[in-house]
Design a protein around this motif. Structure first.
Motif, PDB file in Angstrom:
ATOM      1  N   PRO A  51      30.448  40.438  46.882  1.00 48.72           N
ATOM      2  CA  PRO A  51      29.666  39.782  45.949  1.00 48.72           C
ATOM      3  C   PRO A  51      30.813  39.313  44.736  1.00 48.72           C
ATOM      4  CG  PRO A  51      29.177  42.399  45.936  1.00 48.72           C
ATOM      5  CD  PRO A  51      29.861  41.914  47.299  1.00 48.72           C
ATOM      6  N   SER A  52      30.241  38.374  44.202  1.00 45.45           N
ATOM      7  CA  SER A  52      30.933  38.071  42.882  1.00 45.45           C
ATOM      8  C   SER A  52      30.077  38.332  41.511  1.00 45.45           C
ATOM      9  CB  SER A  52      31.186  36.573  43.040  1.00 45.45           C
ATOM     10  OG  SER A  52      31.799  35.980  41.827  1.00 45.45           O
ATOM     11  N   ILE A  53      30.694  39.224  40.578  1.00 47.93           N
ATOM     12  CA  ILE A  53      29.993  39.564  39.736  1.00 47.93           C
ATOM     13  C   ILE A  53      30.430  39.029  38.308  1.00 47.93           C
ATOM     14  CG2 ILE A  53      29.358  41.792  38.343  1.00 47.93           C
ATOM     15  CD1 ILE A  53      29.801  43.520  40.917  1.00 47.93           C
ATOM     16  N   PHE A  77      34.618  43.741  45.361  1.00 45.63           N
ATOM     17  CA  PHE A  77      33.877  42.926  44.799  1.00 45.63           C
ATOM     18  C   PHE A  77      34.548  41.991  43.894  1.00 45.63           C
ATOM     19  CE2 PHE A  77      33.648  46.691  42.141  1.00 45.63           C
ATOM     20  CZ  PHE A  77      33.783  45.979  40.589  1.00 45.63           C
ATOM     21  N   SER A  78      34.314  40.667  43.548  1.00 45.83           N
ATOM     22  CA  SER A  78      35.101  39.600  42.971  1.00 45.83           C
ATOM     23  C   SER A  78      34.433  39.953  41.380  1.00 45.83           C
ATOM     24  CB  SER A  78      35.298  38.336  43.377  1.00 45.83           C
ATOM     25  OG  SER A  78      35.609  38.185  44.475  1.00 45.83           O
ATOM     26  N   VAL A  79      35.516  39.619  40.379  1.00 41.97           N
ATOM     27  CA  VAL A  79      34.774  39.431  39.179  1.00 41.97           C
ATOM     28  C   VAL A  79      35.166  38.120  38.348  1.00 41.97           C
ATOM     29  CG1 VAL A  79      34.463  42.034  38.445  1.00 41.97           C
ATOM     30  CG2 VAL A  79      36.717  40.743  38.002  1.00 41.97           C
ATOM     31  N   VAL A  80      34.306  37.484  37.693  1.00 40.25           N
ATOM     32  CA  VAL A  80      34.447  36.297  37.107  1.00 40.25           C
ATOM     33  C   VAL A  80      34.049  36.571  35.530  1.00 40.25           C
ATOM     34  CG1 VAL A  80      33.878  34.500  38.944  1.00 40.25           C
ATOM     35  CG2 VAL A  80      32.266  35.367  37.759  1.00 40.25           C
ATOM     36  N   GLY A 232      45.746  54.344  45.742  1.00 43.12           N
ATOM     37  CA  GLY A 232      45.498  54.628  44.451  1.00 43.12           C
ATOM     38  C   GLY A 232      44.101  54.706  43.989  1.00 43.12           C
ATOM     39  N   ALA A 233      43.859  54.391  42.671  1.00 39.06           N
ATOM     40  CA  ALA A 233      42.461  54.319  42.193  1.00 39.06           C
ATOM     41  C   ALA A 233      41.778  52.894  42.413  1.00 39.06           C
ATOM     42  CB  ALA A 233      42.628  54.548  40.835  1.00 39.06           C
ATOM     43  N   VAL A 234      42.422  51.962  41.955  1.00 38.64           N
ATOM     44  CA  VAL A 234      41.896  50.604  41.972  1.00 38.64           C
ATOM     45  C   VAL A 234      42.960  49.578  42.017  1.00 38.64           C
ATOM     46  CG1 VAL A 234      41.615  50.147  39.524  1.00 38.64           C
ATOM     47  CG2 VAL A 234      40.020  49.126  40.921  1.00 38.64           C
ATOM     48  N   THR A 235      42.779  48.449  42.894  1.00 40.60           N
ATOM     49  CA  THR A 235      43.550  47.272  43.162  1.00 40.60           C
ATOM     50  C   THR A 235      42.933  46.111  42.655  1.00 40.60           C
ATOM     51  OG1 THR A 235      44.694  48.312  44.856  1.00 40.60           O
ATOM     52  CG2 THR A 235      44.745  46.021  44.635  1.00 40.60           C
ATOM     53  N   LEU A 236      43.575  45.271  41.627  1.00 38.95           N
ATOM     54  CA  LEU A 236      43.067  43.943  41.224  1.00 38.95           C
ATOM     55  C   LEU A 236      44.175  42.665  41.758  1.00 38.95           C
ATOM     56  CD1 LEU A 236      42.528  44.644  37.506  1.00 38.95           C
ATOM     57  CD2 LEU A 236      40.907  45.161  39.528  1.00 38.95           C
ATOM     58  N   LEU A 237      43.328  42.000  42.681  1.00 39.22           N
ATOM     59  CA  LEU A 237      44.243  41.172  43.444  1.00 39.22           C
ATOM     60  C   LEU A 237      43.616  39.563  43.325  1.00 39.22           C
ATOM     61  CD1 LEU A 237      45.219  41.497  47.118  1.00 39.22           C
ATOM     62  CD2 LEU A 237      43.670  39.535  46.396  1.00 39.22           C
ATOM     63  N   ILE A 238      44.766  38.744  43.038  1.00 42.26           N
ATOM     64  CA  ILE A 238      44.218  37.234  42.978  1.00 42.26           C
ATOM     65  C   ILE A 238      45.113  36.722  44.211  1.00 42.26           C
ATOM     66  CG2 ILE A 238      44.124  37.032  40.541  1.00 42.26           C
ATOM     67  CD1 ILE A 238      46.720  36.208  40.247  1.00 42.26           C
ATOM     68  N   GLN A 239      44.573  35.483  44.714  1.00 44.21           N
ATOM     69  CA  GLN A 239      45.262  34.679  45.772  1.00 44.21           C
ATOM     70  C   GLN A 239      45.439  33.283  45.336  1.00 44.21           C
ATOM     71  OE1 GLN A 239      43.158  35.513  49.632  1.00 44.21           O
ATOM     72  NE2 GLN A 239      41.377  36.359  48.444  1.00 44.21           N
ATOM     73  N   ASP A 240      46.196  32.736  46.385  1.00 39.57           N
ATOM     74  CA  ASP A 240      46.320  31.038  46.246  1.00 39.57           C
ATOM     75  C   ASP A 240      44.858  30.623  47.044  1.00 39.57           C
ATOM     76  OD1 ASP A 240      46.691  31.375  48.750  1.00 39.57           O
ATOM     77  OD2 ASP A 240      49.126  30.522  48.418  1.00 39.57           O
ATOM     78  N   ASN A 241      45.103  29.411  47.061  1.00 40.45           N
ATOM     79  CA  ASN A 241      43.607  29.029  47.938  1.00 40.45           C
ATOM     80  C   ASN A 241      43.821  28.717  49.552  1.00 40.45           C
ATOM     81  OD1 ASN A 241      45.774  26.905  48.377  1.00 40.45           O
ATOM     82  ND2 ASN A 241      44.605  25.315  47.687  1.00 40.45           N
ATOM     83  N   ILE A 263      39.068  37.621  40.231  1.00 36.49           N
ATOM     84  CA  ILE A 263      39.793  38.489  40.668  1.00 36.49           C
ATOM     85  C   ILE A 263      39.256  39.532  41.589  1.00 36.49           C
ATOM     86  CG2 ILE A 263      41.128  40.654  39.658  1.00 36.49           C
ATOM     87  CD1 ILE A 263      41.236  39.148  36.869  1.00 36.49           C
ATOM     88  N   LEU A 264      39.630  39.689  42.687  1.00 33.31           N
ATOM     89  CA  LEU A 264      39.009  40.645  43.726  1.00 33.31           C
ATOM     90  C   LEU A 264      39.351  42.141  43.254  1.00 33.31           C
ATOM     91  CD1 LEU A 264      37.368  40.805  46.259  1.00 33.31           C
ATOM     92  CD2 LEU A 264      39.784  40.895  47.642  1.00 33.31           C
TER      93      LEU A 264
END
Length: 348
Positions: A51-53, A77-80, A232-241, A263-264
């Motif tokens: 989901p995107s939140i 989940f993704s955040v915007v 670890g605890a949490v990973t924040l990930l961005i990608q190209d297209n 951001i995933l």
């Protein structure tokens, strides 16, 4: 190709344009991309995407409910509208790509990491220790040690792009703030104080890894990144297209659509331990493709290696673990999905 004595980089192999990948990159049949059913967002499984939140707004009750559901069902989940400037996301992608695509091999090798030390800072290809005989990933990377500030030494980062070091430092600071906010919301979604998970983790040990996945002549035989959950605890990930990231849910691999502005968020193993398995870390992998290189930027937020991690709920279903011991096991044995955290389950 790489000089004698220097580990071979995947990008150098890809540039030879051989139609067959070296055998050390060929996955066994059971772990190849087609071995388990794969769903892509374009087909009937579109609703299965994480989901995107939307983090904007004042309705924290809604946020906690949505995040709690995503953590229980997906571990991702993704955040915007997350507060990180979109221009900074674009700059981070741009400087990361410039290192791999605008620098020659001689320039890149000046920043080589220590191939005999796991998670050492710099330019590399091999994730696990050299004496681990696991199949290699079709990926190169640059790992930056960014937090705490005592670990941050921009002199170890590329300088060919004029603002590279400034962008990485600003990106690090923004990711820390977002990770703190998210761990607070994740804690509250379980009825815990907002500080619970962050206090259990302690001061963040943050690494930023730019992953570069060159085109592969045999994508049906290889993986860009083997199946694993993060340590670890949490990973924040961005990608190209370019698509390639997949998450594992209900026995299926599901392709995650890149979101330019999003951001995933991937829950990692120590959060699974702290939440006593109420929230599971996300098992994921990366595919390759024959046409286009792919770029990702993963920001890991981990405990210090001397930190002891244990469940916040009774009765515990996981043993307490010293994080440094967990890291050592992960890099020595290899991840193989989630076997390292599963080994900590208490057998009542």
């Amino acid at each position: 190709m790489s000089p004698a004595g220097e580990p071979v980089r995947v990008q150098a192999i890809a540039q030879t344009r051989n139609s067959v990948v070296p055998p050390q990159y060929v996955q066994p049949p059971e772990t190849r991309p087609a071995a388990k059913l794969t769903h892509h967002h374009k087909n009937e499984a579109a609703e299965l995407s994480p989901p995107s939140i939307n983090l904007a707004g004042e309705d924290t009750g809604r946020l906690k409910d949505e995040i709690g559901l995503a953590c229980r069902d997906w571990g991702a989940f993704s955040v915007v509208n997350h507060g990180v400037p979109i221009e900074l996301l674009d700059q981070m992608r741009r400087v990361g790509k410039s290192f791999f695509e605008e620098c020659d091999m001689e320039q890149k090798l000046k920043y080589s990491c220590d191939p005999n030390s796991p998670a050492s800072e710099g330019y590399g290809s091999r994730m696990l220790l050299a004496d681990n005989d696991s199949v290699l990933d079709w990926r190169d990377y640059f790992d930056h040690h960014t937090l705490p500030l005592s670990r941050r030494n921009p002199a170890k980062w590329p300088h060919y792009q004029p603002n590279y070091r400034e962008v990485v430092a600003e990106y690090s600071d923004q990711m820390k703030v977002l990770a703190q906010r998210l761990l607070g919301l994740i804690s509250e979604s379980l009825g815990l104080p907002s500080s619970c998970i962050e206090e259990a983790v302690g001061e963040f040990c943050q690494n930023i890894t730019v992953g570069y996945y060159p085109p592969c002549p045999q994508p049906d035989l290889t993986l860009g990144l083997q199946s694993h959950s993060d340590m670890g605890a949490v990973t924040l990930l961005i990608q190209d297209n370019v698509e390639g990231l997949q998450v594992f849910k209900d026995g299926e691999w599901i392709t995650v659509r890149p979101l330019h502005d999003g951001i995933l968020v991937l829950l990692a193993d120590q959060t699974e331990i702290i939440t006593n398995g109420k929230y599971r870390s996300c098992q994921h992998r990366a595919l390759t493709n024959a046409e286009r290189a792919r770029l990702s930027v993963a920001t890991f937020h981990d405990p210090a290696k001397t930190r002891k991690v244990f469940p916040a709920f009774e009765p515990p279903i996981y043993h307490e673990v010293m994080y440094g011991d967990y890291v050592s096991s992960w890099y020595t044995k290899g991840p193989e999905g989630k076997r390292n955290i599963d080994a900590l389950l208490i057998k009542y």
